[in-house]
Design a protein around this motif. Structure first.
Motif, PDB file in Angstrom:
ATOM      1  N   SER A 103      14.465 -29.834  -7.379  1.00  0.00           N
ATOM      2  CA  SER A 103      13.630 -29.338  -6.247  1.00  0.00           C
ATOM      3  C   SER A 103      12.149 -29.508  -6.707  1.00  0.00           C
ATOM      4  O   SER A 103      11.613 -29.144  -7.612  1.00  0.00           O
ATOM      5  N   ALA A 104      11.410 -30.810  -6.026  1.00  0.00           N
ATOM      6  CA  ALA A 104      10.148 -31.193  -6.314  1.00  0.00           C
ATOM      7  C   ALA A 104       9.015 -30.762  -5.500  1.00  0.00           C
ATOM      8  O   ALA A 104       9.208 -30.875  -4.273  1.00  0.00           O
ATOM      9  N   ASP A 105       8.116 -30.029  -5.710  1.00  0.00           N
ATOM     10  CA  ASP A 105       6.974 -29.744  -5.072  1.00  0.00           C
ATOM     11  C   ASP A 105       6.128 -31.095  -4.383  1.00  0.00           C
ATOM     12  O   ASP A 105       5.856 -31.138  -3.318  1.00  0.00           O
ATOM     13  N   SER A 106       6.165 -31.998  -5.426  1.00  0.00           N
ATOM     14  CA  SER A 106       5.507 -33.378  -5.066  1.00  0.00           C
ATOM     15  C   SER A 106       6.365 -34.294  -5.772  1.00  0.00           C
ATOM     16  O   SER A 106       7.139 -34.213  -6.846  1.00  0.00           O
ATOM     17  N   VAL A 107       6.486 -35.528  -5.194  1.00  0.00           N
ATOM     18  CA  VAL A 107       7.085 -36.671  -5.734  1.00  0.00           C
ATOM     19  C   VAL A 107       6.260 -38.084  -5.623  1.00  0.00           C
ATOM     20  O   VAL A 107       5.678 -38.109  -4.809  1.00  0.00           O
ATOM     21  N   ILE A 108       6.305 -38.616  -6.871  1.00  0.00           N
ATOM     22  CA  ILE A 108       5.678 -39.982  -6.940  1.00  0.00           C
ATOM     23  C   ILE A 108       6.749 -41.037  -7.155  1.00  0.00           C
ATOM     24  O   ILE A 108       7.360 -40.990  -7.976  1.00  0.00           O
ATOM     25  N   VAL A 109       6.609 -42.035  -6.007  1.00  0.00           N
ATOM     26  CA  VAL A 109       7.746 -43.082  -6.176  1.00  0.00           C
ATOM     27  C   VAL A 109       6.951 -44.368  -6.600  1.00  0.00           C
ATOM     28  O   VAL A 109       6.001 -44.947  -6.160  1.00  0.00           O
ATOM     29  N   THR A 110       7.557 -44.806  -7.968  1.00  0.00           N
ATOM     30  CA  THR A 110       7.226 -45.981  -8.363  1.00  0.00           C
ATOM     31  C   THR A 110       8.409 -46.829  -8.874  1.00  0.00           C
ATOM     32  O   THR A 110       8.539 -47.239  -9.967  1.00  0.00           O
ATOM     33  N   ILE A 111       9.278 -46.863  -7.954  1.00  0.00           N
ATOM     34  CA  ILE A 111      10.681 -47.408  -8.314  1.00  0.00           C
ATOM     35  C   ILE A 111      10.802 -49.029  -8.144  1.00  0.00           C
ATOM     36  O   ILE A 111      11.444 -49.540  -8.477  1.00  0.00           O
ATOM     37  N   GLY A 112       9.535 -49.632  -7.699  1.00  0.00           N
ATOM     38  CA  GLY A 112       9.070 -51.057  -7.952  1.00  0.00           C
ATOM     39  C   GLY A 112       9.966 -52.062  -7.000  1.00  0.00           C
ATOM     40  O   GLY A 112      10.401 -51.623  -5.841  1.00  0.00           O
ATOM     41  N   ALA A 113       9.769 -53.359  -7.064  1.00  0.00           N
ATOM     42  CA  ALA A 113      10.489 -54.526  -6.480  1.00  0.00           C
ATOM     43  C   ALA A 113      10.939 -55.306  -7.297  1.00  0.00           C
ATOM     44  O   ALA A 113      10.199 -55.606  -8.616  1.00  0.00           O
ATOM     45  N   ASP A 114      12.111 -56.103  -7.094  1.00  0.00           N
ATOM     46  CA  ASP A 114      12.477 -57.081  -8.095  1.00  0.00           C
ATOM     47  C   ASP A 114      12.322 -58.452  -7.356  1.00  0.00           C
ATOM     48  O   ASP A 114      12.603 -58.777  -6.350  1.00  0.00           O
ATOM     49  N   HIS A 241      10.106 -61.159  -3.204  1.00  0.00           N
ATOM     50  CA  HIS A 241      10.658 -60.034  -4.003  1.00  0.00           C
ATOM     51  C   HIS A 241      11.425 -58.981  -2.857  1.00  0.00           C
ATOM     52  O   HIS A 241      11.397 -59.171  -1.647  1.00  0.00           O
ATOM     53  N   VAL A 242      12.300 -58.501  -3.511  1.00  0.00           N
ATOM     54  CA  VAL A 242      13.018 -57.193  -2.709  1.00  0.00           C
ATOM     55  C   VAL A 242      12.645 -55.792  -3.346  1.00  0.00           C
ATOM     56  O   VAL A 242      12.784 -55.533  -4.419  1.00  0.00           O
ATOM     57  N   PRO A 243      11.804 -55.125  -2.502  1.00  0.00           N
ATOM     58  CA  PRO A 243      11.554 -53.705  -2.914  1.00  0.00           C
ATOM     59  C   PRO A 243      12.674 -52.702  -3.055  1.00  0.00           C
ATOM     60  O   PRO A 243      13.814 -52.931  -2.027  1.00  0.00           O
ATOM     61  N   ASN A 244      12.649 -51.912  -3.839  1.00  0.00           N
ATOM     62  CA  ASN A 244      13.813 -51.012  -4.020  1.00  0.00           C
ATOM     63  C   ASN A 244      13.661 -49.705  -3.240  1.00  0.00           C
ATOM     64  O   ASN A 244      13.798 -48.626  -3.860  1.00  0.00           O
ATOM     65  N   SER A 245      13.600 -49.831  -2.013  1.00  0.00           N
ATOM     66  CA  SER A 245      13.271 -48.804  -1.013  1.00  0.00           C
ATOM     67  C   SER A 245      14.391 -48.415  -0.228  1.00  0.00           C
ATOM     68  O   SER A 245      14.381 -47.545   0.534  1.00  0.00           O
ATOM     69  N   PRO A 246      15.577 -48.915  -0.185  1.00  0.00           N
ATOM     70  CA  PRO A 246      16.767 -48.539   0.731  1.00  0.00           C
ATOM     71  C   PRO A 246      17.048 -46.973   0.551  1.00  0.00           C
ATOM     72  O   PRO A 246      17.628 -46.454   1.467  1.00  0.00           O
ATOM     73  N   ILE A 247      16.947 -46.423  -0.703  1.00  0.00           N
ATOM     74  CA  ILE A 247      17.391 -45.022  -0.762  1.00  0.00           C
ATOM     75  C   ILE A 247      16.642 -44.196  -0.091  1.00  0.00           C
ATOM     76  O   ILE A 247      17.101 -42.880   0.129  1.00  0.00           O
ATOM     77  N   PHE A 248      15.349 -44.616   0.442  1.00  0.00           N
ATOM     78  CA  PHE A 248      14.497 -43.766   1.247  1.00  0.00           C
ATOM     79  C   PHE A 248      14.749 -43.679   2.910  1.00  0.00           C
ATOM     80  O   PHE A 248      14.466 -42.987   3.622  1.00  0.00           O
ATOM     81  N   GLY A 249      15.782 -44.826   3.143  1.00  0.00           N
ATOM     82  CA  GLY A 249      15.909 -44.830   4.527  1.00  0.00           C
ATOM     83  C   GLY A 249      14.848 -44.918   5.290  1.00  0.00           C
ATOM     84  O   GLY A 249      13.833 -45.578   5.077  1.00  0.00           O
ATOM     85  N   ASP A 250      14.683 -44.037   6.386  1.00  0.00           N
ATOM     86  CA  ASP A 250      13.886 -43.939   7.418  1.00  0.00           C
ATOM     87  C   ASP A 250      12.804 -42.820   6.976  1.00  0.00           C
ATOM     88  O   ASP A 250      12.077 -42.390   8.028  1.00  0.00           O
ATOM     89  N   GLN A 251      12.901 -42.205   5.914  1.00  0.00           N
ATOM     90  CA  GLN A 251      12.157 -40.856   5.628  1.00  0.00           C
ATOM     91  C   GLN A 251      10.688 -41.387   5.394  1.00  0.00           C
ATOM     92  O   GLN A 251       9.712 -40.538   5.487  1.00  0.00           O
ATOM     93  N   LEU A 252      10.418 -42.529   4.907  1.00  0.00           N
ATOM     94  CA  LEU A 252       8.956 -42.897   4.659  1.00  0.00           C
ATOM     95  C   LEU A 252       8.546 -44.319   5.329  1.00  0.00           C
ATOM     96  O   LEU A 252       9.327 -45.033   5.579  1.00  0.00           O
TER      97      LEU A 252
END
Length: 324
Positions: A103-114, A241-252
């Motif tokens: 449970s995170a008050d804030s999240v920093i996404v730095t998951i990159g792109a391949d 490149h392919v950003p590693n963003s699928p896990i966020f769906g349409d939330q961002l």
């Protein structure tokens, strides 16, 4: 469920910088490492363009130094993978990994792109031995050598032109008979005496010499089917490149290529969620720029947490799993 002030998703240069700054602010960030500590930097043979290291150093060495620095101020690194996130109901947000739930008050996404790969024999084995996905990073090591560049878009031509500063010759291999790059870039490449082209051709295989280094590629003409051997000491692949963003769906909010959209302070479309590095930067892709972006995200997160301090749940209060 573990309650945290800051959870950082990803451990490349942006994540490591964010970990350092939020740790120095006594926020005790948790860094979810992902598949590879350090991201793409960790598999870079040598880094010579990061300020402060005039003799250069290996990617793994730089990553380890950055990790130790963040840990010295209280950052925690967990070797785990994020399975899902829930940003739908406001802070605190839920980050679920293979082994834990936060449970995170804030999240920093730095998951990159391949880098998008060719998927051919010898490609993976050749990384660090002549195969590269970054001319700016590795061009210096190919001084006086004959190399090939794969691709026909803006990035491929920009990198090919850059690589002529070092290489003896640059051969661009493109699967079509026309380039996709902008007109001005095409003119510059076509008029560069060090650059030549092989059209309607793909690479079937990367080949190696007795020393384990790349010494050639097997080419296949897609129109005639003719297979030939082409000697080269370097293979630079620029097909996107392919950003590693699928896990966020349409939330961002993301652009059409899947990169997270941020403002100048690294804020995403969700308050309290920030993004930095190659997950939101599809232009520069350098260790130094990612570190700067990670720093910006961390400082913005610190200010956001301070502004919302009165509404934050105490850390010693046990959070209940979502849905229970």
């Amino acid at each position: 469920m573990k309650k945290e002030r800051v959870v950082i998703i990803g451990s490349g240069p942006a994540g490591l910088a964010a970990a350092l700054y939020t740790a120095r602010a006594q926020l005790n960030p948790v860094v979810i490492v992902g598949n590879q500590l350090g991201g793409q930097a960790a598999i870079t043979h040598e880094i010579e363009n990061y300020p402060g290291f005039p003799g250069g150093l290996s990617g793994p060495d730089l990553v380890e130094k950055m990790k130790e620095h963040a840990e010295s101020f209280g950052a925690t690194f967990t070797y785990d993978l994020v399975e899902s996130v829930d940003f739908s109901s406001g802070s605190p947000y839920t980050v679920k990994t293979l082994m834990d739930e936060y449970s995170a008050d804030s999240v920093i996404v730095t998951i990159g792109a391949d880098p998008r790969k060719l998927g051919i024999p010898g490609e993976n084995e050749g990384v660090g031995k002549g195969v590269s996905y970054c001319g700016t990073c590795d061009g210096f090591f190919f001084r006086g050598k004959d190399i090939v560049v794969v691709g026909g878009g803006d990035s491929a031509l920009e990198e090919a032109i850059f690589l002529t500063r070092f290489a003896n010759s640059v051969t661009i291999i493109h699967r079509r008979e026309e380039l996709r790059a902008g007109v001005q870039l095409q003119k510059r490449a076509l008029n560069n005496e060090k650059i030549s082209f092989i059209w309607n051709t793909v690479i079937d295989k990367v080949n190696f010499g007795d020393d384990g280094q790349v010494n050639g590629v097997t080419l296949n003409n897609v129109e005639t089917g003719e297979v030939t051997e082409h000697p080269t000491e370097g293979v630079f692949i620029f097909i996107g490149h392919v950003p590693n963003s699928p896990i966020f769906g349409d939330q961002l909010a993301m652009n059409e290529r899947g990169y997270i959209i941020t403002d100048e302070r690294m804020r995403t479309s969700v308050p309290g969620v920030f993004a930095a590095g190659e997950i939101q930067d599809e232009i520069w892709r350098q260790v130094a720029t990612s570190v700067g972006q990670g720093t910006s995200a961390a400082m913005t997160a610190i200010h956001w947490l301070e502004a919302n301090e009165e509404t934050l749940q105490p850390l010693d209060e046990t959070a209940e799993p979502a849905g229970d």
